[in-house]
Design a protein around this motif. Sequence first.
Motif, PDB file in Angstrom:
ATOM      1  N   LYS A   1     -73.830  67.461 -23.107  1.00  0.00           N
ATOM      2  CA  LYS A   1     -72.711  67.650 -22.167  1.00  0.00           C
ATOM      3  C   LYS A   1     -71.632  66.575 -22.305  1.00  0.00           C
ATOM      4  O   LYS A   1     -70.662  66.578 -21.543  1.00  0.00           O
TER       5      LYS A   1
ATOM      6  N   ASP B   1     -69.136  65.937 -24.321  1.00  0.00           N
ATOM      7  CA  ASP B   1     -67.749  66.375 -24.506  1.00  0.00           C
ATOM      8  C   ASP B   1     -67.202  67.080 -23.268  1.00  0.00           C
ATOM      9  O   ASP B   1     -65.991  67.085 -23.030  1.00  0.00           O
ATOM     10  N   LYS B   2     -68.102  67.690 -22.492  1.00  0.00           N
ATOM     11  CA  LYS B   2     -67.658  68.501 -21.353  1.00  0.00           C
ATOM     12  C   LYS B   2     -67.450  67.671 -20.094  1.00  0.00           C
ATOM     13  O   LYS B   2     -66.476  67.875 -19.360  1.00  0.00           O
ATOM     14  N   ILE B   3     -68.344  66.723 -19.797  1.00  0.00           N
ATOM     15  CA  ILE B   3     -68.288  66.018 -18.507  1.00  0.00           C
ATOM     16  C   ILE B   3     -68.008  64.517 -18.632  1.00  0.00           C
ATOM     17  O   ILE B   3     -67.795  63.840 -17.631  1.00  0.00           O
TER      18      ILE B   3
ATOM     19  N   GLN C   1     -62.475  80.690 -31.292  1.00  0.00           N
ATOM     20  CA  GLN C   1     -63.332  80.225 -30.206  1.00  0.00           C
ATOM     21  C   GLN C   1     -64.525  81.167 -30.080  1.00  0.00           C
ATOM     22  O   GLN C   1     -64.405  82.279 -29.576  1.00  0.00           O
TER      23      GLN C   1
END
Length: 455
Positions: A210, A212-214, A312
């Motif tokens: 996670k 890169d996301k959070i 994507q």
Amino acid sequence: MAQKPSIPKGTRDFSPVEMAKRNYIFNTIRDVYALYGFQQIETPAMENLGTLMGKYGEEGDKLLFKILNSGDFLHGMTADEVATTSTLKLAAKFCEKGLRYDLTVPFARYVVQHREELQLPFKRYQIQPVWRADRPQKGRYREFYQCDADVVGSDSLLNEVDLMQIVDTVFTRFGVRVQIKINNRKILSGIAEVLGAADKIIDITVAIDKLDKIGLEKVNEELIANGLSAEQVEKLQPILLLSGSNDEKLTTIAEVLAESETGLKGVEETRFILDALKQSGLNNEIQLDLTLARGLNYYTGAIFEVKALDVQIGSITGGGRYDNLTGIFGMPGLSGVGISFGADRIFDVLNQLELYPEDAMNATQLLFINFGDTETAYCLPIARAAREAGIRTEVYPDSVKMKKQMSYANAKNIPFVALAGETEMAEGKITLKNMTTGEQMLISAEELVEKISNC
């Protein structure tokens, strides 16, 4: 009015255009597999349930399509027994076979069943449909194809190198830019080991995934919430902040894992693969990515995943090294490594990027107009000569209005139409019409074949 027929949910029909595209994908993958010495096998759509059950976990067992025994499958059971017996127990009584859930378990069964005939290492590929009783949704089907290749009976890391070259070659042929991500289960185990949290390996890898996301702060909070101490989280920071080239990342990881024999073994294996691939000269980037943790309960060494760079979409290829593939069938100790191309996702990528070559569509190139029996008899030898030259050729089967035959050619995007009437037959020639430009020319059969062959 009769009800319009339909197909089961989660399945699809494929049009001629779609099949041409799919066959282009399958044939490209098949050709590259063969270049590296892989041989094709096929296994039955049905397997004995004893082969399938218990191999995919409790949830996987629920997703198996089971096949009712032929004949009187209720024989020997009373109505009360049928009404009071659980569904799973009834299935065990009524069903001896099921549709394959993947290609891996049938492959393991094949290796054990045919072990006396196989030359190890055994390099096989399979391109076949599989079935899962999953809830259909966008991008998820109950029937879909897998394109697997595996090497069993060899521990050599050169097999991993070959598989990465196969991935690179396939996507180079497709014209798709990809990033190949690599990791190693032993590195992940080593990280958990040096933190003194071997039982937290899943939590650690899920949190790292996670990043890169959070962001780093939230990842650290999640790790602490999952039971890691502040000291353990601090020790993990060099891994979380990992950057630089693959070589620089490996140097950092080796320092962090200095006290883990397992972790250092993973570093050594990864370095060998990456160094060998440098010598091979890949067209696409390969990146060491510690957030990659696919199949953690299955893979034991290198792990691979491929992402398309210009679309994507999720992973379009994946795989890794596993131990004891055949142990589930009483033949322990056989190591292997494999990859699987996601044909349906590759189909979507090539569609979005419009990368299907024109000649892959296998469309008709030449249509002979039918003016009647005499004219058709004149055209048939010319049509045969065209086909012998590799030109995809049709002779319209019915002597109907020319407008209808021309509409047929337009609807199928046939680029050339051949016409032969009294004038052409008298001169021993044929009129060739270019349906794109409208140009017409009176030429010999030999000239016709040469002209279309050169287009």
